[in-house]
Design an enzyme around this catalytic site. Structure first.
Site, PDB file in Angstrom:
ATOM      1  N   ASP A 351      18.967  48.882  70.957  1.00 26.90           N
ATOM      2  CA  ASP A 351      18.931  49.680  72.188  1.00 26.90           C
ATOM      3  C   ASP A 351      17.461  50.009  72.495  1.00 26.90           C
ATOM      4  O   ASP A 351      16.558  49.567  71.774  1.00 26.90           O
ATOM      5  CB  ASP A 351      19.800  50.940  71.979  1.00 26.90           C
ATOM      6  CG  ASP A 351      20.304  51.527  73.294  1.00 26.90           C
ATOM      7  OD1 ASP A 351      19.596  51.404  74.317  1.00 26.90           O
ATOM      8  OD2 ASP A 351      21.398  52.126  73.310  1.00 26.90           O
ATOM      9  N   ASP A 467      21.490  47.091  80.881  1.00 27.56           N
ATOM     10  CA  ASP A 467      22.016  48.449  80.985  1.00 27.56           C
ATOM     11  C   ASP A 467      21.489  49.092  82.273  1.00 27.56           C
ATOM     12  O   ASP A 467      20.567  48.582  82.904  1.00 27.56           O
ATOM     13  CB  ASP A 467      21.532  49.232  79.753  1.00 27.56           C
ATOM     14  CG  ASP A 467      22.298  50.525  79.542  1.00 27.56           C
ATOM     15  OD1 ASP A 467      23.372  50.689  80.141  1.00 27.56           O
ATOM     16  OD2 ASP A 467      21.818  51.373  78.760  1.00 27.56           O
ATOM     17  N   GLU A 470      23.119  50.154  87.747  1.00 28.24           N
ATOM     18  CA  GLU A 470      23.994  50.604  88.870  1.00 28.24           C
ATOM     19  C   GLU A 470      23.286  50.558  90.221  1.00 28.24           C
ATOM     20  O   GLU A 470      24.000  50.441  91.214  1.00 28.24           O
ATOM     21  CB  GLU A 470      24.496  52.019  88.578  1.00 28.24           C
ATOM     22  CG  GLU A 470      25.496  52.066  87.426  1.00 28.24           C
ATOM     23  CD  GLU A 470      24.876  51.831  86.044  1.00 28.24           C
ATOM     24  OE1 GLU A 470      23.705  52.199  85.868  1.00 28.24           O
ATOM     25  OE2 GLU A 470      25.547  51.257  85.182  1.00 28.24           O
ATOM     26  N   ARG A 549      26.350  46.578  82.132  1.00 32.40           N
ATOM     27  CA  ARG A 549      27.088  47.824  82.365  1.00 32.40           C
ATOM     28  C   ARG A 549      27.675  47.852  83.769  1.00 32.40           C
ATOM     29  O   ARG A 549      28.808  48.263  83.965  1.00 32.40           O
ATOM     30  CB  ARG A 549      26.203  49.052  82.124  1.00 32.40           C
ATOM     31  CG  ARG A 549      27.059  50.303  82.050  1.00 32.40           C
ATOM     32  CD  ARG A 549      26.311  51.496  81.522  1.00 32.40           C
ATOM     33  NE  ARG A 549      25.380  52.022  82.511  1.00 32.40           N
ATOM     34  CZ  ARG A 549      24.606  53.081  82.293  1.00 32.40           C
ATOM     35  NH1 ARG A 549      24.648  53.713  81.125  1.00 32.40           N
ATOM     36  NH2 ARG A 549      23.780  53.509  83.224  1.00 32.40           N
ATOM     37  N   ASP A 565      29.427  54.832  78.435  1.00 31.36           N
ATOM     38  CA  ASP A 565      29.019  55.890  77.514  1.00 31.36           C
ATOM     39  C   ASP A 565      30.154  56.851  77.216  1.00 31.36           C
ATOM     40  O   ASP A 565      30.146  58.009  77.618  1.00 31.36           O
ATOM     41  CB  ASP A 565      27.830  56.630  78.109  1.00 31.36           C
ATOM     42  CG  ASP A 565      26.652  55.688  78.307  1.00 31.36           C
ATOM     43  OD1 ASP A 565      26.707  54.556  77.763  1.00 31.36           O
ATOM     44  OD2 ASP A 565      25.701  56.064  78.991  1.00 31.36           O
ATOM     45  N   HIS A 623      28.939  51.353  68.571  1.00 29.72           N
ATOM     46  CA  HIS A 623      27.673  51.766  69.190  1.00 29.72           C
ATOM     47  C   HIS A 623      27.648  53.280  69.301  1.00 29.72           C
ATOM     48  O   HIS A 623      28.685  53.904  69.500  1.00 29.72           O
ATOM     49  CB  HIS A 623      27.545  51.107  70.572  1.00 29.72           C
ATOM     50  CG  HIS A 623      26.311  51.489  71.327  1.00 29.72           C
ATOM     51  ND1 HIS A 623      25.053  51.445  70.778  1.00 29.72           N
ATOM     52  CD2 HIS A 623      26.144  51.913  72.611  1.00 29.72           C
ATOM     53  CE1 HIS A 623      24.163  51.835  71.695  1.00 29.72           C
ATOM     54  NE2 HIS A 623      24.805  52.119  72.801  1.00 29.72           N
TER      55      HIS A 623
END
Ligand SMILES: *[C@@H]1O[C@H](CO)[C@@H](O)[C@H](O)[C@H]1NC(C)=O
Ligand SMILES: *[C@@H]1O[C@H](CO)[C@@H](O)[C@H](O)[C@H]1NC(C)=O
Ligand SMILES: CC(=O)N[C@H]1CO[C@H](CO)[C@@H](O)[C@@H]1O
Length: 888
Positions: A351, A467, A470, A549, A565, A623
């Site tokens: 990450d 990630d 959006e 994501r 998440d 994760h």
């Protein structure tokens, strides 16, 4: 009417005072429209009787929860009527609609509008409602657009002249699948609305949300769709957008419907049962898929939007990740203890903490000194490595010191402000000023590809995890805030969190290559996925791994997804099954949730149960978030590690079956993780089940989802079922019932369905090793003593092995005591050295007295029979030779 209204008003006051004097519905004010068929005329917050009546709508209280009090009258003053007759077109016909009255709900109504119907395939129909005089935004997804004669379709379309009802019927049954009154249609510049009835309340899909049940509640639930970075909570619009639903009709036929639109939108599900779609831009572009089975619906859907990609074999192995190992030493310690306990484990992720100050395309040379060498070492041991990348790029570095920014700036690849020339500057990692690559721009694709290739020279990754696409921004809009205009402040904001389009992202009037961010916002992650897929493929020379994501319709063609998440809570573990089933409907079968939960500290028991369930997620990754306690399966000591190892060994032994399901998904569009409803559609009880699921048609996973529970109530649809562990047949009295099945802490209940043959392979600590192990077959017989199945095999990671026909495919059939294999394709030479070493048959009625392999009787000690009907045969036979086994 005056008195009626005041009576209602009184009812409202009483209702507000908490009295229930007003019965379920006021008979007078709601005379024409029963509560269950109300369509909200004031979908934004702040409705009042005055505002409602000013809109020409009816205000009437009800104590049915969430039912609108302001609703359209029977004859909506906003709708359209047919103008003239249908006009023939190349693929169907076209009708023109004129608005009936000048009244407008949100301004700028468009008239005339056109409805264009295309007969695309026997089972696929498209109808699009648009402005014939002005090009509006359309989603740039390439959907093949074939055509078929109306006579050759499985559907009929009717437009009733008098009522303006647009209906789609299933020819074979007459069931009305879609029934929208055009006199209810609203088509204005920034507000489009259409309502249809649906033929039953078994409605599934719409995303991305945390849904509390797989089968939707139709009791006035509204779901907003607009990609947003936020932790999953019920009714919140999440990372991706999927305006697709499936409905199972009362006679068990199923159909699916896509609204191909990327604008902020919402959908209301009402008990009529009906659906109301509201979107604030684009066109109403609907695709209908006639099935008739749920699997057929998804096959037809993915045929239109793009089949799911074929994942690499290694990516079906177990994966480990966490945000905040903090240093390479902690990472190494974690990897070492996984190895110490021999836990099957193929992939390590990093990450953002591997980066230098969270800057893309760098690594932390202090805390992660030696990372390049360590990645090489793990890869030499047969493991694989995935790196995260965020989309945004810091613009705070000294000029000349940070190439990703300098090169991107030079190439002009960023999303711009509304002026179209200055880059939009938001706030993101590393918590400073960031610009946002505009992946809809071909120049950005070149830049991104170049950066991914250069990264590969430093860090030898196998896959990329994208990630925060959006796209996420820490502020509402970019600097210096969003201007006040119609684009940033549309008259209606759909039912999304905070009712704010710019919340945690860029201003809607920002400019991307494809158009205003207003239209392209929810396409950001989608537009990043294909370029990342191609860049990874180029960098590695192997099959790409991309985990995204944010997703949109068609994302499954190039990437997988995780459910975001989530929280380390028992409830979230259950809801993850719903998310996994939904993403299989959306054509993204490579899907999983963060095992043990992302946010919050987990507990021993929750994490153990989640490891058991997560061992059967198509994408299986543990994760964790920064600062939380460690939760890898080796962190809790020997007993926990042993249970995780045993469960993952079951996963690994069934990977040939799972891989074959992914092959079928890639080639035919089948789901991989599948609800019981898909296989037992005519059994109404299965429609609600989301606590258990299947791999393909044949393997049921029934996890423990409650703290302290040591048993699970499992529903067994009518079929022969066998306990995976013992081979015992489930008693007939359990069928079509819930039965309580033992589930001590060490065990997750698993069942095999009779009628199927599952290929398996001896497990190992990585798939690199297990792929060399002997194969086996599990033959679970149905009540006629028959079963069938198949095995797909290739080198597991080369590009296009299916298209190039470099693979092995065998079909197995068992009937009348005979197993036969048929080799359908023998194009992969790597299969030549592989062998079968066991065949297990479940559900034999009689003890066999002899077994023959390819015509020769085998020795008595080469097979054993148990009284529960289980026969195990040990053999050594080449995978690529046809097998012929007879049981006497
Ligand atoms: C954004 O602005 C840059 C100049 O800074 C320009 O090169 C680029 O084409 C613009 N992109 C879009 C989509 O407007
Ligand atoms: C979670 O665990 C970490 C590490 O064990 C600890 O520091 C932290 O206080 C815990 N958080 C909560 C909310 O209990
Ligand atoms: C455990 C889990 O995955 N719960 C939810 C996480 O968020 C997704 C949406 O991204 C939901 O669909 C899951 O149910």
């Amino acid at each position: 009417m005056g008195r009626v209204k005041s009576l209602c008003f009184l009812a409202v006051v009483l209702a507000v005072l908490g009295q229930s004097f007003c019965s379920d519905e006021d008979p007078q004010c709601s005379r024409d429209v029963p509560v269950k068929s109300r369509i909200d005329c004031h979908p934004q917050p702040g409705a009042s009787q005055e505002k409602c009546e000013a809109r020409g709508c009816i205000w009437c209280s009800t104590n049915m929860p969430n039912a609108p009090w302001c609703f359209f009258p029977e004859d909506s003053p906003y709708g359209y009527s047919l103008n003239g007759n249908a006009e023939k077109t190349a693929k169907g016909w076209r009708l023109t609609l004129n608005k009936l009255q000048a009244l407008s709900l949100f301004g700028n109504d468009i008239s005339p509008v056109v409805i264009d119907v295309e007969f695309q395939t026997r089972d696929r129909l498209r109808f699009k409602i648009y402005d014939p005089n002005r090009q509006r935004f359309e989603v740039p997804l390439k959907v093949e657009s074939p055509s078929v004669a109306a006579d050759d379709t499985s559907y009929d379309i009717e437009v009733a002249d008098d009522t303006s009802h647009f209906r789609i019927k299933r020819k074979s049954t007459g069931t009305v699948l879609w029934d929208a009154s055009l006199s209810d249609l609203i088509f204005s510049n920034q507000y489009l609305q259409i309502t249809t009835t649906v033929p039953s309340t078994s409605v599934y899909g719409f995303g991305e949300h945390e849904h509390l049940s797989f089968k939707h509640s139709m009791n006035f639930a509204t779901y907003g769709m607009f990609s947003r970075d936020q932790s999953p909570t019920p009714f919140a619009n999440l990372y991706g957008v999927h305006p697709f639903y499936m409905c199972v009709e009362t006679d068990s036929n199923a159909h699916g419907v896509l609204l191909l639109n990327s604008n902020a939108q919402d959908v209301s599900l009402s008990p009529n049962p009906s659906l109301t779609f509201r979107t604030i831009g684009g066109v109403l572009d609907f695709y209908v898929f006639l099935g008739p089975t749920p699997e057929n619906v998804i096959q037809q859907y993915t045929e239109a939007i793009g089949r799911p990609h074929m994942p690499a074999y290694w990516s079906l192995g177990f994966q480990l990740s966490r945000w905040g190992y903090g240093s390479i030493d902690v990472l190494k310690k974690t990897v070492d203890r996984m190895h110490y306990y021999d836990i099957p484990y193929d992939v390590q992720h990093s990450d953002i903490d591997y980066m230098e100050r969270r800057l893309d395309f760098t690594y932390d040379k202090v805390n992660y000194a030696g990372l390049p060498e360590y990645m090489q070492q793990l890869k030499k041991e047969g493991m694989h490595y995935v790196l995260i990348l965020d989309p945004f790029i810091s613009k705070d570095e000294e000029p000349g010191t940070y190439r990703p920014y300098d090169l991107g700036e030079e190439m002009g690849v960023w999303v711009n402000n509304s002026d179209g020339v200055t880059p939009a500057v938001g706030k993101a990692w590393p918590d400073g000023h960031s610009v946002f690559p505009d992946y809809t721009n071909p120049r950005t694709v070149d830049w991104w590809t170049q950066m991914c290739l250069e990264l590969k020279d430093v860090l030898d990754y196998d896959g990329i995890w994208i990630d925060m696409n959006e796209p996420s921004n820490f502020d509402r809009g970019q600097y210096p805030g969003c201007a006040v205009n119609d684009v940033n402040n549309p008259p209606y904001i759909p039912s999304i969190s905070d009712r704010a389009l710019a919340q945690k992202t860029l201003c809607p009037d920002s400019k991307t290559y494809l158009g205003e961010h207003y239209n392209t916002h929810s396409l950001f992650g989608w537009s990043q996925t294909a370029p990342t897929f191609h860049a990874t493929q180029k960098a590695t020379g192997k099959r790409a791994f991309v985990l995204s994501r944010s997703t949109f319709v068609g994302s499954g063609k190039h990437g997988g997804h995780w459910l975001g998440d989530n929280f380390s809570q028992w409830k979230d573990m259950h809801l993850s099954i719903i998310g996994i089933l939904e993403f299989n409907l959306f054509g993204i079968p490579y899907i999983g949730a963060d095992i043990c939960g992302f946010n919050y500290n987990t507990t021993y028991e929750l994490c153990l149960r989640w490891m058991q369930l997560g061992s059967f997620y198509p994408f299986s990754r543990n994760h964790n978030a920064e600062k939380n306690s460690e939760q890898d399966p080796a962190a809790f000591g020997a007993e926990f590690a042993k249970i995780s190892r045993e469960t993952l060994r079951i996963r690994y032994s069934l990977l040939p079956y799972l891989y074959t399901l992914f092959f079928e998904s890639h080639v035919h569009g089948n789901t991989v993780a599948r609800s019981l409803m898909h296989e037992f559609t005519s059994d109404q009880k299965t429609h609600e089940i989301d606590t258990a699921f299947l791999w393909g048609p044949a393997f049921m996973i029934a996890p423990v989802l409650q703290e302290g529970a040591r048993s699970v109530d499992v529903y067994f649809p009518e079929a022969p079922w066998f306990d995976y562990y013992t081979g015992n047949k489930v008693p007939a009295s359990w069928l079509k019932n819930y039965a309580t099945v033992d589930a001590p802490l060490s065990k997750i209940p698993l069942f095999l369905r009779g009628g199927y043959i599952l290929p398996k392979q001896a497990p190992a600590t990585t798939t690199t090793k297990s792929r060399l192990n002997p194969f086996g077959l599990i033959i679970a017989l149905d009540d006629q003593g028959e079963a069938s199945g198949s095995l797909f095999w290739d080198d597991g990671d080369s590009i296009d092995s299916i298209e190039k026909e470099i693979y092995f495919l065998a079909k197995y059939t068992f009937s009348k005591g005979h197993l036969k294999t048929e080799i359908v394709k023998n194009g992969y030479r790597g299969a030549d050295s592989l062998k079968y070493n066991t065949i297990t048959i479940l559900g034999l009625r009689l003890r066999p007295h002899a077994v023959a392999l390819n015509g020769r009787t085998v020795r008595g000690d080469a097979f054993s029979y148990q009284t529960n009907g289980k026969l195990t045969l040990w053999l050594s036979a080449a995978l690529t030779q046809e097998l012929n086994i007879a049981i006497y």
